[in-house]
Design an enzyme around this catalytic site. Structure first.
Site, PDB file in Angstrom:
ATOM      1  N   GLY A  37      -2.987   9.218   4.397  1.00 37.73           N
ATOM      2  CA  GLY A  37      -2.045   8.164   4.039  1.00 37.73           C
ATOM      3  C   GLY A  37      -2.167   7.824   2.563  1.00 37.73           C
ATOM      4  O   GLY A  37      -2.753   8.582   1.790  1.00 37.73           O
ATOM      5  N   ALA A  38      -1.597   6.686   2.213  1.00 36.75           N
ATOM      6  CA  ALA A  38      -1.623   6.261   0.818  1.00 36.75           C
ATOM      7  C   ALA A  38      -3.045   5.914   0.392  1.00 36.75           C
ATOM      8  O   ALA A  38      -3.399   6.044  -0.777  1.00 36.75           O
ATOM      9  CB  ALA A  38      -0.709   5.062   0.638  1.00 36.75           C
ATOM     10  N   ILE A  73      -6.437  15.031   9.966  1.00 40.93           N
ATOM     11  CA  ILE A  73      -5.191  14.902  10.731  1.00 40.93           C
ATOM     12  C   ILE A  73      -4.120  14.132   9.968  1.00 40.93           C
ATOM     13  O   ILE A  73      -2.937  14.251  10.267  1.00 40.93           O
ATOM     14  CB  ILE A  73      -5.388  14.241  12.116  1.00 40.93           C
ATOM     15  CG1 ILE A  73      -6.009  12.853  11.961  1.00 40.93           C
ATOM     16  CG2 ILE A  73      -6.212  15.116  13.039  1.00 40.93           C
ATOM     17  CD1 ILE A  73      -5.575  11.932  13.068  1.00 40.93           C
ATOM     18  N   ALA A  78      -5.991   6.373   2.702  1.00 39.77           N
ATOM     19  CA  ALA A  78      -7.094   6.867   3.537  1.00 39.77           C
ATOM     20  C   ALA A  78      -6.857   8.285   4.011  1.00 39.77           C
ATOM     21  O   ALA A  78      -5.715   8.730   4.142  1.00 39.77           O
ATOM     22  CB  ALA A  78      -7.267   5.936   4.728  1.00 39.77           C
ATOM     23  N   ASP A 121       1.650  -4.730   8.637  1.00 40.75           N
ATOM     24  CA  ASP A 121       2.333  -3.452   8.371  1.00 40.75           C
ATOM     25  C   ASP A 121       2.937  -2.923   9.675  1.00 40.75           C
ATOM     26  O   ASP A 121       2.590  -1.833  10.141  1.00 40.75           O
ATOM     27  CB  ASP A 121       1.333  -2.462   7.767  1.00 40.75           C
ATOM     28  CG  ASP A 121       2.010  -1.251   7.122  1.00 40.75           C
ATOM     29  OD1 ASP A 121       3.247  -1.267   6.949  1.00 40.75           O
ATOM     30  OD2 ASP A 121       1.295  -0.288   6.795  1.00 40.75           O
TER      31      ASP A 121
HETATM   32  N1  LIG Z   1      -7.058   5.889  16.364  1.00 41.55           N
HETATM   33  C1  LIG Z   1      -6.205   6.860  16.083  1.00 41.55           C
HETATM   34  N2  LIG Z   1      -5.957   7.827  16.998  1.00 41.55           N
HETATM   35  C2  LIG Z   1      -5.095   8.840  16.722  1.00 41.55           C
HETATM   36  N3  LIG Z   1      -4.441   8.964  15.558  1.00 41.55           N
HETATM   37  C3  LIG Z   1      -4.639   8.040  14.604  1.00 41.55           C
HETATM   38  C4  LIG Z   1      -5.523   6.938  14.812  1.00 41.55           C
HETATM   39  N4  LIG Z   1      -5.541   6.197  13.705  1.00 41.55           N
HETATM   40  C5  LIG Z   1      -4.693   6.779  12.849  1.00 41.55           C
HETATM   41  N5  LIG Z   1      -4.149   7.893  13.372  1.00 41.55           N
HETATM   42  C6  LIG Z   1      -3.172   8.796  12.720  1.00 41.55           C
HETATM   43  O1  LIG Z   1      -3.349   8.762  11.315  1.00 41.55           O
HETATM   44  C7  LIG Z   1      -2.191   8.245  10.656  1.00 41.55           C
HETATM   45  C8  LIG Z   1      -2.607   7.354   9.494  1.00 41.55           C
HETATM   46  O2  LIG Z   1      -3.436   6.313   9.986  1.00 41.55           O
HETATM   47  P1  LIG Z   1      -3.335   4.828   9.420  1.00 41.55           P
HETATM   48  O3  LIG Z   1      -1.955   4.328   9.637  1.00 41.55           O
HETATM   49  O4  LIG Z   1      -4.442   4.037   9.999  1.00 41.55           O
HETATM   50  O5  LIG Z   1      -3.629   5.089   7.878  1.00 41.55           O
HETATM   51  P2  LIG Z   1      -2.844   4.738   6.546  1.00 41.55           P
HETATM   52  O6  LIG Z   1      -1.403   4.500   6.822  1.00 41.55           O
HETATM   53  O7  LIG Z   1      -3.267   5.665   5.498  1.00 41.55           O
HETATM   54  O8  LIG Z   1      -3.541   3.398   6.368  1.00 41.55           O
HETATM   55  P3  LIG Z   1      -3.804   2.333   5.265  1.00 41.55           P
HETATM   56  O9  LIG Z   1      -2.497   1.648   5.062  1.00 41.55           O
HETATM   57  O10 LIG Z   1      -4.839   1.473   5.924  1.00 41.55           O
HETATM   58  O11 LIG Z   1      -4.280   3.095   4.067  1.00 41.55           O
HETATM   59  C9  LIG Z   1      -1.421   7.508  11.743  1.00 41.55           C
HETATM   60  O12 LIG Z   1      -0.048   7.435  11.468  1.00 41.55           O
HETATM   61  C10 LIG Z   1      -1.737   8.355  12.970  1.00 41.55           C
HETATM   62  O13 LIG Z   1      -0.917   9.509  12.986  1.00 41.55           O
HETATM   63 MG   LIG Z   2      -0.296   3.680   8.588  1.00 37.31          MG
END
Ligand SMILES: Nc1ncnc2c1ncn2[C@@H]1O[C@H](COP(=O)(O)OP(=O)(O)OP(=O)(O)O)[C@@H](O)[C@H]1O
Ligand SMILES: [Mg+2]
Length: 202
Positions: free
Chosen positions: A7-8, A4, A10, A113
């Site tokens: 990110g940077a 779904i 994950a 963040d």
């Molecule tokens: N518990 C959740 N339920 C639904 N959607 C989620 C959930 N966690 C994350 N997402 C979706 O995934 C996207 C990325 O998640 P998250 O912000 O945790 O990761 P990231 O920005 O890659 O994190 P990080 O900075 O830890 O690498 C969010 O913007 C959201 O759209």
């Molecule tokens: Mg995020």
């Protein structure tokens, strides 16, 4: 499993009402440092989600985590990112953001963040906070002020037409609900003047 988001740091998959967040390797980092960093962020995020559950704070509930495979399983929030709907009720949402950040800071939780991409509306329209990989515990006014400053910058860059109203409303709510919020406000002024001086000298 459905991917779904990526990110940077994950990849996020949805499966059976849960989200799997996998921190992947970063080739440009030294392998050992990379592993330590991913381990640390995975653990930190899991630990924080557990703490938030005890506070009954609106955030995904932790199901499971592994700092071997660098994964977290958590409850899926069924809703939209605040980033996409902030403008619909921006004063109400901003008030809620300020109140919730105060609640975190009252427990010495620094999010690290605070952006509207790390906030989601759940089915009852409550703002849930996500992405606690950069979070830490601190009682320092400086750390709280920097957290608020990052919120301000995030609002300014993504919601520039309404950002001043949003930030002022969030700060008012923060001041109302935050313990020692005067100290944090004084510190915020210092953080911002540092930013201004830095820009002048750049
Ligand atoms: N518990 C959740 N339920 C639904 N959607 C989620 C959930 N966690 C994350 N997402 C979706 O995934 C996207 C990325 O998640 P998250 O912000 O945790 O990761 P990231 O920005 O890659 O994190 P990080 O900075 O830890 O690498 C969010 O913007 C959201 O759209
Ligand atoms: Mg995020």
């Amino acid at each position: 499993m459905n991917l779904i988001a990526q990110g940077a740091e994950a990849k996020l998959f949805a499966e059976n009402g849960e989200i799997l967040k996998q921190r992947f390797e970063k080739a440009y980092r030294h392998p050992l440092i990379d592993m330590r960093l991913r381990k640390c962020r995975t653990r930190q995020e899991a630990r924080l989600l557990e703490r938030l559950a005890l506070m009954n704070f609106p955030s995904p509930r932790l199901a499971d985590f592994s700092d071997k495979s660098m994964e977290i399983r958590m409850q899926q929030i069924n809703g939209v990112l605040l980033k996409d709907v902030l403008h619909e009720k921006h004063l109400e949402f901003s008030n809620e953001i300020g109140r919730r950040v105060a609640e975190l800071h009252n427990k010495n939780i620094i999010h690290g963040d605070l952006t509207t991409s790390n906030m989601m509306l759940d089915s009852s329209n409550r703002i849930n906070f996500i992405d606690f990989g950069l979070s830490f515990i601190s009682d320092k006014a400086e750390d709280k002020a920097v957290d608020l400053h990052l919120l301000k910058q995030a609002l300014e860059s993504k919601h520039y037409l309404i950002f001043e109203e949003c930030f002022n409303t969030a700060l008012d709510a923060y001041k109302e609900h935050g313990i020692n919020s005067e100290l944090v406000m004084q510190r915020l002024e210092k953080v911002e003047s540092r930013g201004r001086n830095k820009r002048k000298n750049d």
